[in-house]
Design an enzyme around this catalytic site. Structure first.
Site, PDB file in Angstrom:
ATOM      1  N   ASP A  44       0.202  -8.192   2.029  1.00 11.54           N
ATOM      2  CA  ASP A  44       1.620  -6.972   1.880  1.00 11.54           C
ATOM      3  C   ASP A  44       0.651  -5.656   2.423  1.00 11.54           C
ATOM      4  O   ASP A  44       0.508  -5.396   2.540  1.00 11.54           O
ATOM      5  CB  ASP A  44       2.973  -7.090   1.589  1.00 11.54           C
ATOM      6  CG  ASP A  44       4.269  -6.877   2.075  1.00 11.54           C
ATOM      7  OD1 ASP A  44       4.347  -7.417   2.853  1.00 11.54           O
ATOM      8  OD2 ASP A  44       4.615  -5.542   2.280  1.00 11.54           O
ATOM      9  N   ASN A  84       5.027 -15.086   7.005  1.00 11.07           N
ATOM     10  CA  ASN A  84       6.022 -14.293   7.143  1.00 11.07           C
ATOM     11  C   ASN A  84       6.227 -13.310   7.756  1.00 11.07           C
ATOM     12  O   ASN A  84       7.003 -12.784   8.345  1.00 11.07           O
ATOM     13  CB  ASN A  84       6.885 -14.530   6.034  1.00 11.07           C
ATOM     14  CG  ASN A  84       8.090 -13.681   5.936  1.00 11.07           C
ATOM     15  OD1 ASN A  84       9.472 -14.384   6.630  1.00 11.07           O
ATOM     16  ND2 ASN A  84       7.980 -12.526   5.313  1.00 11.07           N
ATOM     17  N   TYR A 119      12.039  -9.114  20.401  1.00 11.03           N
ATOM     18  CA  TYR A 119      12.625  -9.704  19.166  1.00 11.03           C
ATOM     19  C   TYR A 119      11.771 -10.652  19.481  1.00 11.03           C
ATOM     20  O   TYR A 119      11.325 -11.624  19.087  1.00 11.03           O
ATOM     21  CB  TYR A 119      12.699  -8.753  18.648  1.00 11.03           C
ATOM     22  CG  TYR A 119      13.084  -9.920  16.642  1.00 11.03           C
ATOM     23  CD1 TYR A 119      11.997  -9.409  15.844  1.00 11.03           C
ATOM     24  CD2 TYR A 119      14.214 -11.160  16.660  1.00 11.03           C
ATOM     25  CE1 TYR A 119      12.711 -10.603  14.757  1.00 11.03           C
ATOM     26  CE2 TYR A 119      14.384 -12.019  15.965  1.00 11.03           C
ATOM     27  CZ  TYR A 119      13.736 -11.680  14.671  1.00 11.03           C
ATOM     28  OH  TYR A 119      13.613 -12.168  13.687  1.00 11.03           O
ATOM     29  N   LYS A 121       9.347 -14.161  19.209  1.00  9.77           N
ATOM     30  CA  LYS A 121       9.706 -15.278  18.664  1.00  9.77           C
ATOM     31  C   LYS A 121       9.253 -16.594  18.881  1.00  9.77           C
ATOM     32  O   LYS A 121       9.586 -17.640  19.100  1.00  9.77           O
ATOM     33  CB  LYS A 121      11.047 -15.013  17.929  1.00  9.77           C
ATOM     34  CG  LYS A 121      11.055 -14.157  16.802  1.00  9.77           C
ATOM     35  CD  LYS A 121      10.364 -14.669  15.521  1.00  9.77           C
ATOM     36  CE  LYS A 121      10.204 -13.649  14.151  1.00  9.77           C
ATOM     37  NZ  LYS A 121       9.456 -13.545  13.330  1.00  9.77           N
ATOM     38  N   ALA A 132      19.634 -13.252   8.905  1.00  7.50           N
ATOM     39  CA  ALA A 132      19.464 -13.119   7.513  1.00  7.50           C
ATOM     40  C   ALA A 132      19.926 -11.629   6.753  1.00  7.50           C
ATOM     41  O   ALA A 132      19.315 -11.125   7.503  1.00  7.50           O
ATOM     42  CB  ALA A 132      18.231 -13.472   7.087  1.00  7.50           C
TER      43      ALA A 132
END
Length: 253
Positions: free
Chosen positions: A37, A80, A145, A149, A178
């Site tokens: 990260d 992720n 976005y 994806k 989410a």
């Protein structure tokens, strides 16, 4: 359940949100887990933090190498790390398109490329990419976005085909909206945050946002040796958003 006993996992974007939930669950189920990260300093034990910028190839290569050394291998890679974008096709300039594609799509390419030599040594190699319902459903104000994806979904299928004969499984999860820090920041910027949250809740047939833990459970399933025959699959975790077409509720009900 300790179905990840003896396995080593790397989770990108694992310091918060879905990534942190997935990293914690894999650790609870027996894996040794390294988190990559931008800000990995506050990663809780027993997770191992490694700073990495997925938009920089040298950073990714060094972090994956360090993580593999600390873990003594890699069996599971969870791609992720990602960023959001709001607007129609005309609302973001070229620089923003390049920036979001660089993180959301090429970030997966860089991390996978660095991890493959370690995965090829594993008896149970698996890659799970975090995709989105935006790859399969047209959502307003999400042009950039959604494009990233959609590319992640296609990349997942191509990677699954490329590596299936090496025994490396590649799948993705497609979360609905989410309840993550990014959505929280988006709501904070809305003119009426409560109304915007209610609209997001209502968009999903179950009437609420998906939780990070629910997406993490799907990631763990796809990464687990129990899913040994599952590859090239996109698992929706979206409260029925993609697949269900409900009638409008009757007045008074």
């Amino acid at each position: 359940m300790k179905d990840f006993d003896g396995l080593k996992a790397v989770v990108t974007g694992g310091a918060s949100g879905i990534g942190l939930a997935a990293a914690r669950l894999l650790a609870e189920r027996g894996a040794r887990v390294a988190v990559l990260d931008l800000d990995a300093d506050g990663v809780p034990e027993p997770l191992r933090g490694h700073r990495a910028d997925v938009s920089d190839d040298a950073s990714v290569t060094a972090a994956v190498s360090d993580a593999a050394g600390a873990l003594r291998g890699i069996d599971v890679l969870v791609n992720n790390a990602g960023i959001g974008a709001v607007g129609t096709v005309e609302d973001n300039d070229d620089a923003e398109w390049h920036r979001v594609l660089d993180v959301n799509l090429l970030g997966i390419v860089r991390t996978t490329r660095a991890a493959l030599r370690h995965l090829r040594r594993s008896a149970h190699p698996a890659i799970v990419n975090t995709c989105s319902v935006a790859a399969t459903a047209g959502l307003p104000q999400r042009a950039l976005y959604s494009a990233t994806k959609g590319a992640v979904l296609s990349l997942t299928l191509a990677m699954a085909a490329d590596h299936v004969r090496e025994g490396i499984r590649v799948n993705c999860v497609n979360p609905g909206t989410a309840d993550t820090p990014w959505i929280g920041r988006l709501l904070d910027r809305a003119a009426d945050p409560a109304a915007e949250r209610a609209a997001l809740d209502a968009r999903q047939p179950m009437g609420r946002l998906v939780t990070a833990d629910e997406v993490a459970a799907a990631i763990a399933y796809l990464a687990s040796p129990a899913a040994a025959s599952v590859t090239g699959t996109a698992l929706a975790v979206d409260g029925g958003m993609q697949g269900l077409r409900l009638r409008a509720p009757e007045p008074g009900r």
